[in-house]
Every structure is written in C-alpha cells, then in structure tokens.
Design an enzyme around this catalytic site. Sequence first.
Site, PDB file in Angstrom:
ATOM      1  N   LYS A  14      -2.041  -3.177  -4.674  1.00 30.27           N
ATOM      2  CA  LYS A  14      -1.495  -2.254  -3.668  1.00 30.27           C
ATOM      3  C   LYS A  14      -0.231  -2.849  -3.064  1.00 30.27           C
ATOM      4  O   LYS A  14      -0.248  -3.942  -2.502  1.00 30.27           O
ATOM      5  CB  LYS A  14      -2.539  -2.001  -2.575  1.00 30.27           C
ATOM      6  CG  LYS A  14      -2.010  -1.198  -1.376  1.00 30.27           C
ATOM      7  CD  LYS A  14      -3.103  -0.922  -0.332  1.00 30.27           C
ATOM      8  CE  LYS A  14      -2.524  -0.275   0.922  1.00 30.27           C
ATOM      9  NZ  LYS A  14      -3.546  -0.047   1.981  1.00 30.27           N
ATOM     10  N   ASP A  73       2.776  -0.360   6.453  1.00 30.60           N
ATOM     11  CA  ASP A  73       1.887   0.781   6.669  1.00 30.60           C
ATOM     12  C   ASP A  73       1.873   1.169   8.142  1.00 30.60           C
ATOM     13  O   ASP A  73       1.175   0.560   8.949  1.00 30.60           O
ATOM     14  CB  ASP A  73       0.469   0.407   6.192  1.00 30.60           C
ATOM     15  CG  ASP A  73      -0.508   1.567   6.326  1.00 30.60           C
ATOM     16  OD1 ASP A  73      -0.053   2.704   6.606  1.00 30.60           O
ATOM     17  OD2 ASP A  73      -1.723   1.337   6.142  1.00 30.60           O
ATOM     18  N   LYS A  78      -0.623   4.787  13.288  1.00 26.04           N
ATOM     19  CA  LYS A  78      -1.505   3.741  13.801  1.00 26.04           C
ATOM     20  C   LYS A  78      -1.164   3.427  15.249  1.00 26.04           C
ATOM     21  O   LYS A  78      -0.022   3.618  15.675  1.00 26.04           O
ATOM     22  CB  LYS A  78      -1.304   2.457  12.972  1.00 26.04           C
ATOM     23  CG  LYS A  78      -1.898   2.494  11.585  1.00 26.04           C
ATOM     24  CD  LYS A  78      -1.690   1.178  10.869  1.00 26.04           C
ATOM     25  CE  LYS A  78      -2.278   1.212   9.475  1.00 26.04           C
ATOM     26  NZ  LYS A  78      -3.744   1.304   9.455  1.00 26.04           N
ATOM     27  N   ASP A 113       0.385  -5.374   4.060  1.00 24.83           N
ATOM     28  CA  ASP A 113      -0.308  -4.353   3.273  1.00 24.83           C
ATOM     29  C   ASP A 113       0.134  -4.348   1.801  1.00 24.83           C
ATOM     30  O   ASP A 113      -0.313  -3.512   1.018  1.00 24.83           O
ATOM     31  CB  ASP A 113      -0.104  -2.965   3.914  1.00 24.83           C
ATOM     32  CG  ASP A 113      -1.310  -2.056   3.733  1.00 24.83           C
ATOM     33  OD1 ASP A 113      -2.397  -2.563   3.425  1.00 24.83           O
ATOM     34  OD2 ASP A 113      -1.143  -0.827   3.909  1.00 24.83           O
ATOM     35  N   ASP A 140      -3.041   7.887   6.817  1.00 29.48           N
ATOM     36  CA  ASP A 140      -3.226   6.433   6.889  1.00 29.48           C
ATOM     37  C   ASP A 140      -4.152   5.933   5.777  1.00 29.48           C
ATOM     38  O   ASP A 140      -4.254   4.728   5.548  1.00 29.48           O
ATOM     39  CB  ASP A 140      -3.786   6.060   8.266  1.00 29.48           C
ATOM     40  CG  ASP A 140      -3.605   4.589   8.596  1.00 29.48           C
ATOM     41  OD1 ASP A 140      -2.876   3.902   7.852  1.00 29.48           O
ATOM     42  OD2 ASP A 140      -4.197   4.137   9.593  1.00 29.48           O
ATOM     43  N   GLU A 162      -3.567   5.786   2.723  1.00 25.95           N
ATOM     44  CA  GLU A 162      -2.516   5.922   1.722  1.00 25.95           C
ATOM     45  C   GLU A 162      -2.697   4.998   0.525  1.00 25.95           C
ATOM     46  O   GLU A 162      -2.197   5.286  -0.560  1.00 25.95           O
ATOM     47  CB  GLU A 162      -1.145   5.661   2.366  1.00 25.95           C
ATOM     48  CG  GLU A 162      -0.717   4.182   2.452  1.00 25.95           C
ATOM     49  CD  GLU A 162      -1.634   3.311   3.302  1.00 25.95           C
ATOM     50  OE1 GLU A 162      -2.375   3.870   4.122  1.00 25.95           O
ATOM     51  OE2 GLU A 162      -1.630   2.081   3.123  1.00 25.95           O
ATOM     52  N   ARG A 213      -5.248   4.321  -1.338  1.00 24.15           N
ATOM     53  CA  ARG A 213      -5.952   4.982  -2.451  1.00 24.15           C
ATOM     54  C   ARG A 213      -5.060   6.006  -3.143  1.00 24.15           C
ATOM     55  O   ARG A 213      -5.230   6.274  -4.325  1.00 24.15           O
ATOM     56  CB  ARG A 213      -7.270   5.599  -1.939  1.00 24.15           C
ATOM     57  CG  ARG A 213      -7.095   6.640  -0.890  1.00 24.15           C
ATOM     58  CD  ARG A 213      -8.374   6.906  -0.087  1.00 24.15           C
ATOM     59  NE  ARG A 213      -8.621   5.896   0.940  1.00 24.15           N
ATOM     60  CZ  ARG A 213      -9.649   5.904   1.779  1.00 24.15           C
ATOM     61  NH1 ARG A 213     -10.569   6.855   1.712  1.00 24.15           N
ATOM     62  NH2 ARG A 213      -9.782   4.956   2.693  1.00 24.15           N
TER      63      ARG A 213
HETATM   64  N1  BES Z   1      -3.900  -0.899   5.164  1.00 25.44           N
HETATM   65  C1  BES Z   1      -4.924  -0.212   5.849  1.00 25.44           C
HETATM   66  C2  BES Z   1      -6.230  -0.988   5.877  1.00 25.44           C
HETATM   67  C3  BES Z   1      -6.288  -2.142   6.844  1.00 25.44           C
HETATM   68  C4  BES Z   1      -6.376  -1.922   8.206  1.00 25.44           C
HETATM   69  C5  BES Z   1      -6.353  -3.416   6.368  1.00 25.44           C
HETATM   70  C6  BES Z   1      -6.469  -2.988   9.068  1.00 25.44           C
HETATM   71  C7  BES Z   1      -6.467  -4.486   7.236  1.00 25.44           C
HETATM   72  C8  BES Z   1      -6.514  -4.265   8.584  1.00 25.44           C
HETATM   73  C9  BES Z   1      -5.215   1.114   5.174  1.00 25.44           C
HETATM   74  O1  BES Z   1      -4.136   1.747   4.598  1.00 25.44           O
HETATM   75  C10 BES Z   1      -5.757   2.015   6.213  1.00 25.44           C
HETATM   76  O2  BES Z   1      -5.035   2.344   7.112  1.00 25.44           O
HETATM   77  N2  BES Z   1      -7.017   2.412   6.077  1.00 25.44           N
HETATM   78  C11 BES Z   1      -7.648   3.249   7.017  1.00 25.44           C
HETATM   79  C12 BES Z   1      -8.454   4.274   6.262  1.00 25.44           C
HETATM   80  C13 BES Z   1      -9.008   5.377   7.143  1.00 25.44           C
HETATM   81  C14 BES Z   1      -7.885   6.250   7.637  1.00 25.44           C
HETATM   82  C15 BES Z   1      -9.986   6.172   6.321  1.00 25.44           C
HETATM   83  C16 BES Z   1      -8.547   2.389   7.888  1.00 25.44           C
HETATM   84  O3  BES Z   1      -9.158   1.437   7.382  1.00 25.44           O
HETATM   85  O4  BES Z   1      -8.603   2.640   9.083  1.00 25.44           O
HETATM   86 ZN    ZN Z   2      -2.582   0.534   4.026  1.00 24.80          ZN
HETATM   87 MN    MN Z   3      -3.127   2.986   6.012  1.00 22.23          MN
END
Ligand code: BES
Ligand code: ZN
Ligand code: MN
Length: 496
Positions: free
Chosen positions: A266, A271, A278, A289, A348, A350, A352
């Site tokens: 990835k 992000d 966020k 990220d 968010d 993203e 996947r």
């Molecule tokens: N890059 C983030 C995941 C992340 C968040 C990694 C905090 C490490 C610390 C990812 O893109 C994300 O934002 N995931 C969301 C998914 C949700 C919207 C279903 C998450 O984990 O909140």
């Molecule tokens: Zn992310």
């Molecule tokens: Mn995200």
Amino acid sequence: MEFSTKTLAPERAPGACVVAGVFESRKLSAAAAALDRASGGAVRALVKRGDMDGKAGTVRMLYKTRRVAAERVLLVGLGKEADFGAKAYREAVRAAVGALAETGAVDAHVFLADLPVRDQDLAWRVLQTTTVAAETLYRFDEMKSKKSAPRALKRFVIATASKAGAADAARGLAEGRAIAAGVALARDLGNLPANVCTPSYLADAATRLARDWKLGVEVLERRDMERLGMNTLLSVAQGSRQPPKFIVLRYNGAGKGAKPVVLVGKGITFDTGGISIKPAAEMDEMKFDMCGAASVLGTLRALAELAPAINVVGLVPATENMPGGAATKPGDVIKSMSGQTVEVLNTDAEGRLILCDALTYAERYDPAAVVDVATLTGACVIALGHVATGLFSNRDELADELADAGRQAWDRAWPMPLWDDYQEQLKSPFADLANIGGRPAGSVTAACFLSRFAKKYPWAHLDIAGTAWTSGKNKGATGRPVALLARFILNRAAMA
Ligand code: BES
Ligand code: ZN
Ligand code: MN
C-alpha cells in the site's frame, strides 16, 4: 557500519572493545570467563562487588583490563539463563550496541553469538546480531540542516571462539547485512515527510533501486491505469494534485517458467481520509501510510543482494488520499478493474480501494502466491497492538509459512480469521460490495474486502497498521515487515 565475523579468543581480540555476556545472577558466559581467567579474576571481582549482576539490559564498562588486548571490556547482562531465548538475545545485542555508541570506540569484537539461544542456531544468532545492531544505530536526519556527528563505531566484529560453523556464520552475516539494508531503506522512505515522499518520489526511488540492483522496473501513469480500468485506485487519486503512480518491480532469480511470488505494498503517501476527513490529532502520522510500499522496496533491495533462486514481483499502487474538489464522495459507486462495483461509503477506507486493483493486476503473473502489505486499519491496532502484524490468508499453508517466517525473523505476525460469515458486513444496496463493514472486526472486514479480489491465487494480507511505525518521542518507521518478507522468500527459494 562494517560487519564481519571472526574466530579468536576474547582476551586476544584487539582494538577498542571486547564484549561478553553475564547471566543473572552473576554467572559468567564462556567468553566472560575467558576474559576473567586472562585478567587474573578482574571480571569475577567486579561481579562480586555487585557492579554487574547479569540483569537483562544492564551494561558495565571496564577500562585497561590486565592481559586483555582490547582497550575496553563491555559486560552485558543477559538475564536468566533458563529464559535465554530470541527476545533476550536481541535485548542483549541492543544493550551492548547502545552502550558502545555512547563511547568513542571505533571498533568492537562482540562475543555474544556463541551463546546458546533457545531454538536458534548460529546462523540465526549472527543474522540477528547484525540486524539488531544496525537497527539500534539507525538515525534519520535527512531533513535536519545540522546533521548529527558521524558515529565513532565503524567496525563491528561478530566474534566466535570456535571455527566450527564458519559457513553458517557467513550465511547469517550475508543475510543480516542485506536485510539490515532493506530495513533501513524502508525506514528512510517511511520517515520522509509526505511533501517529499510523493507517489512520484516513490516511483523514482524504485527506479533508482532497479538501476542499482539490476531489477526490472516499470511505472504506470494515470493514462495507463485508465486504460487498464483501475478505477478504484483512480477514485482515490482524483482528490489530489499529485499524479498517482503504479510501480512494478521484478527480481528474476529463477527460470522464466517459475511462477513468481508477488508482493503488493500500500503506497498512500499521505492519508487525510479524503472527504471523510480524519481528525487533526496525530494526522502527521499518516505520512507512514506508504510503509507497506516501503517494505516491498526494502525486501526487493535485500533479495537483490542475496540473489536467491526465485522470481519475485513487487507492485506498488501509489497515491495521496486528499479531499480536493474532484474527490470521491461518500456514496459514489466505482467499477473496479475486476469488474466488481464498489460503493465508497467512507473515503478513509482507501487502502483497500487501491489494493483491490493491484490484486487484479497481479493475476497476469499467474503467481505462486500474492502477499499484500498495508497499514490498512486502526482496528488491527486495537486487536493486536504494536507487537504482532495481522495475518490473513485464503490458504492455511501460506498463513503458516508467513507466521513461521515472522517467528524466525522475530518480526512476528498472528493469524486472524477470514471466514465467510464476515462478508455479510460488506453488503451494499447499490453496488456489488461496500468499502466498509462497520465497527465490529474492522481489520477482518477490510481483509474480507481484499479477498474478493484475490480469488485466483494463494493470497495473504499483512495488516501492519500497528507495527510499521512507532509513535511518541521515538516516532519513526520500524521497517517491518521487511525481515519477515525476506525470510519468507528465502525459505521458499531454499525449498525449491
Ligand atoms: N491508513 C488508515 C489506517 C490506520 C489508521 C493505520 C490509524 C494506522 C493508524 C486507513 O486508511 C484508514 O483510515 N482506515 C480506516 C477504515 C475505516 C474508515 C473503515 C480506519 O481504520 O479507521
Ligand atoms: Zn490509509
Ligand atoms: Mn484511510
């Protein structure tokens, strides 16, 4: 740092420092006992006085010890002998290197690799000494106008008392050096700020890597992605001013007919969350990220040096996730490269969306296995913390292989379920599937989403959200899971 191995007696080791271990409580290792004998009891006397009781992580420096060739003797506490396993060994190396770095010693003969470590052989001990030492000494000051003074310590000799096992030691050293360099590359890329480390920067870094190590490289541009129908990837990129890049790296160590292992990383270089933006706190950490992408580059760097007989392809979908005027909006429906349509309920989620098109692209290699690596979910951090990487797979044997590689490398991953029952949560009234599955089991539903695009080959997913970087005052990329991935590939190459 220059690492080498050598067989010699501890008391004869020349130079600035000789390092030996002491168990709790006060039991000398063979190397410490040899130094004690040579010096007429200097080590035992110090231990008796209570100045080194062998507690894990403690150190004691002695200067000008009689009939010991080195200028200094560094004693390192090893903890309880009965508990001396992989973790304790790594801690001892870290403590020794930390103490050495605080002196002016330019070289050191380190007599730790002879210690019996539960379940681990000499090659492992030499490899781990190398990677742990390199990791401890790592610094990142590329963005500071005043660089820190270069380290005094230049030569690190992993010393053993007997020549037996020289070939194993040499293998451990070679693997350790290459993996340490791969980890350092991954950490550097991760630590760079997002205004420097853009998708274009990642593509340039991959191109440089390919040139330096004779790898194949290809960078697909936006128009290439459009032609291929990588619309979910493009839907993430469309809110950003930075052009997306899709990086393809190839390492060919086996014949043309050998099916490759494909690694997918990835590469979200920042992000923000997009329109589902966020919160501000710690948002800076979303520069990390792209650590999955960095780990794929780092692994290929290590493999290129070691030249195992296997084919490996690295794929990196790279883009920012930004809330621009053209950004994807919650509720938008996008047709992925696979043909499946996705309702983007949360922009968010993203990671996947870029990975699913990369997984479809991977089909063209008829892969032996595909492993994707991603800082995918905050939920994975809740499940496993900062210790284990989340491990998901559509084949139990592949999951076992990766878990074993992680244990060997001490870059551990823990299996999580990928049961059909969880797929329910991804149902959408408007598209083939939704890109989020609600709060429960967030890391599992993210993996379930990916699994829908990975049906044609053995596949595993590593969620490194909790392990790719550390927060707080030692904030920085860890380089995980380069060590795991390199071990996995090297094990596969050795099996063939
Ligand atoms: N890059 C983030 C995941 C992340 C968040 C990694 C905090 C490490 C610390 C990812 O893109 C994300 O934002 N995931 C969301 C998914 C949700 C919207 C279903 C998450 O984990 O909140
Ligand atoms: Zn992310
Ligand atoms: Mn995200």
